[in-house]
Enzyme design. Structure first.
Site, short mmCIF file in Angstrom:
data_model
loop_
_atom_site.label_atom_id
_atom_site.label_comp_id
_atom_site.label_asym_id
_atom_site.label_seq_id
_atom_site.Cartn_x
_atom_site.Cartn_y
_atom_site.Cartn_z
N HIS A 105 0.82 -1.22 0.00
CA HIS A 105 0.00 0.00 0.00
C HIS A 105 0.85 1.26 0.00
CE1 HIS A 105 0.15 0.31 4.54
NE2 HIS A 105 0.06 1.59 4.24
N ASP A 162 -0.23 -7.55 1.83
CA ASP A 162 0.32 -6.18 1.75
C ASP A 162 1.86 -6.21 1.75
OD1 ASP A 162 0.45 -3.43 1.71
OD2 ASP A 162 -0.31 -3.15 3.75
N SER A 168 4.29 2.60 7.98
CA SER A 168 3.91 1.49 7.12
C SER A 168 5.09 0.93 6.36
CB SER A 168 2.85 1.93 6.12
OG SER A 168 1.60 1.82 6.70
#
Ligand code: ARG
Length: 280
Positions: free
Chosen positions: A86, A139, A236
Site C-alpha cells: 500500500h 500487503d 507502514s
C-alpha cells in the site's frame, strides 16, 4: 486554517483531494496515507545500529524537509527491501508509482533532516498483484536497489514456525512516523516494544465486517493490552522484529495505540517465498 465556508467554489474544488484525504485518514482501519503520517509510545533508537530499518523516500512527492520519507521498509538482502504494497499505492503517492522517478531507500539515518547513512536509488519494484486493497491482505512489495547496501546491514525473514510468532513473544516496531496519531512526524528513528498477539485475540479485535478484517494466514498482530505503544501513520512497510528476525511489516490498524486495537502487520513468513522469487 480558514473556515470551510469562507472557501470559494474554485478553491473548494482544488481542496477536494485534501478533504478526501482527511476523510480517508479518519476512517478507522483504513491504511494510513502518507499525508497523515509511527511509532507511538516509543523511544529513540540509533539508526546506525539498526541498518536494516530503512525509510522509503521521494523528495519529488513529499518534499525535502524529512528527506522525502513517507514509509518504512526492511533490508532483507544487500539489494532487497521489503515493504508494504500500500506504500506504493496512488492513495499514498498521489500519482501512479510508475511516475515517481526519485524513489530512494535510506539506511542508517538517525535524523531525516541530515544526510547521514546510506541513500540508494530503487531500480525495480515488484508489488504483490494479490494485494487486496479491500481487506489489506497480501500487503507486501519488493524493491531492488541500484547498489548494494553495506555488508552486514540485513536482517533475516522469519520462517513459518519461528519462535517470534509465539503469542507473548517480545517484539519491536521501528519507524520515522507519527508519534501521536495526530500528524506529529518524527525526524528521528524510534522503536516501540510490543507483544506478539494470539491470532484469536486479533480476530476478536477486528472481526469480519468491521473496519478491516484480520486474516491470520497473511497477517499477524502485535500490541500491548493497555494500548499506548504501536506503529502509526508513516511507519507502514517498516519492520516488526522478534528474536532477531523480521516477523511483520507495518500494515494497518484502527487509530494508533488505542486499547483493544492492536497494530496489524503483514505476516512475513507467509510472503517469504514470494519475496525470494522476486529478489534480484
Ligand atoms: N497504514 C499506516 C501507514 O501507511 C500504518 C498504520 C499502522 N497503524 C497501527 N495502528 N499500527 O503508515
Amino acid at each position: 486554517m480558514r473556515p470551510l465556508r469562507a472557501l470559494q467554489p474554485q478553491s473548494l474544488i482544488s481542496a477536494l483531494p485534501v478533504l478526501l484525504g482527511v476523510l480517508f485518514a479518519l476512517l478507522p482501519g483504513s491504511p494510513a496515507s502518507a499525508g497523515d503520517r509511527v511509532v507511538v509510545g516509543g523511544r529513540p533508537v540509533d539508526a546506525a545500529k539498526h541498518p536494516w530499518v530503512v525509510a522509503l523516500a521521494s523528495r519529488d512527492r513529499f518534499g525535502t524537509e524529512r528527506s522525502g520519507q513517507f514509509c518504512g521498509g526492511a533490508l532483507v538482502g544487500a539489494r532487497t527491501v521489503i515493504t508494504a504494497a500500500h506504500c506504493l499505492s496512488r492513495e499514498v503517492l498521489g500519482v501512479d508509482h510508475g511516475r515517481v522517478d526519485d524513489l530512494h531507500v535510506i539506511s542508517g539515518r538517525n535524523d531525516l533532516r541530515k544526510a547521514t547513512g546510506h541513500e540508494v536509488k530503487v531500480r525495480k519494484k515488484w508489488i504483490n498483484p494479490a494485494y487486496d486493497t479491500g481487506t489489506n491482505s497480501g500487503d507486501v512489495a519488493v524493491l531492488t536497489l541500484d547498489k548494494p547496501m553495506p555488508a552486514g546491514s540485513t536482517i533475516p525473514m522469519a520462517g513459518r514456525h519461528d519462535k517470534g510468532y509465539k503469542p507473548g513473544a517480545a517484539a519491536e516496531v521501528y519507524g520515522w512516523g507519527d508519534i501521536s496519531g495526530y500528524g506529529d512526524y518524527e525526524p528521528r528513528l524510534r522503536a516501540a516494544d510490543v507483544d506478539m498477539l494470539e491470532d484469536s485475540a486479533c480476530g476478536r479485535a477486528y472481526p469480519k465486517g468491521s473496519e478491516g478484517a484480520f486474516d491470520k494466514d497473511s497477517m499477524v498482530c502485535a500490541g500491548v493490552r493497555e494500548g499506548g505503544r504501536d506503529a502509526c501513520q508513516g511507519d507502514s512497510g517498516g519492520p516488526l522484529v522478534a528474536h532477531g528476525r523480521v516477523v511483520g511489516l507495518v500494515s494497518w490498524g484502527a487509530g494508533c495505540g488505542e486499547e483493544g486495537r492492536p497494530g496489524v502487520y503483514t505476516r512475513v513468513s507467509a510472503m517469504a517465498d514470494l519475496v525470494r522469487e522476486h529478489s534480484a
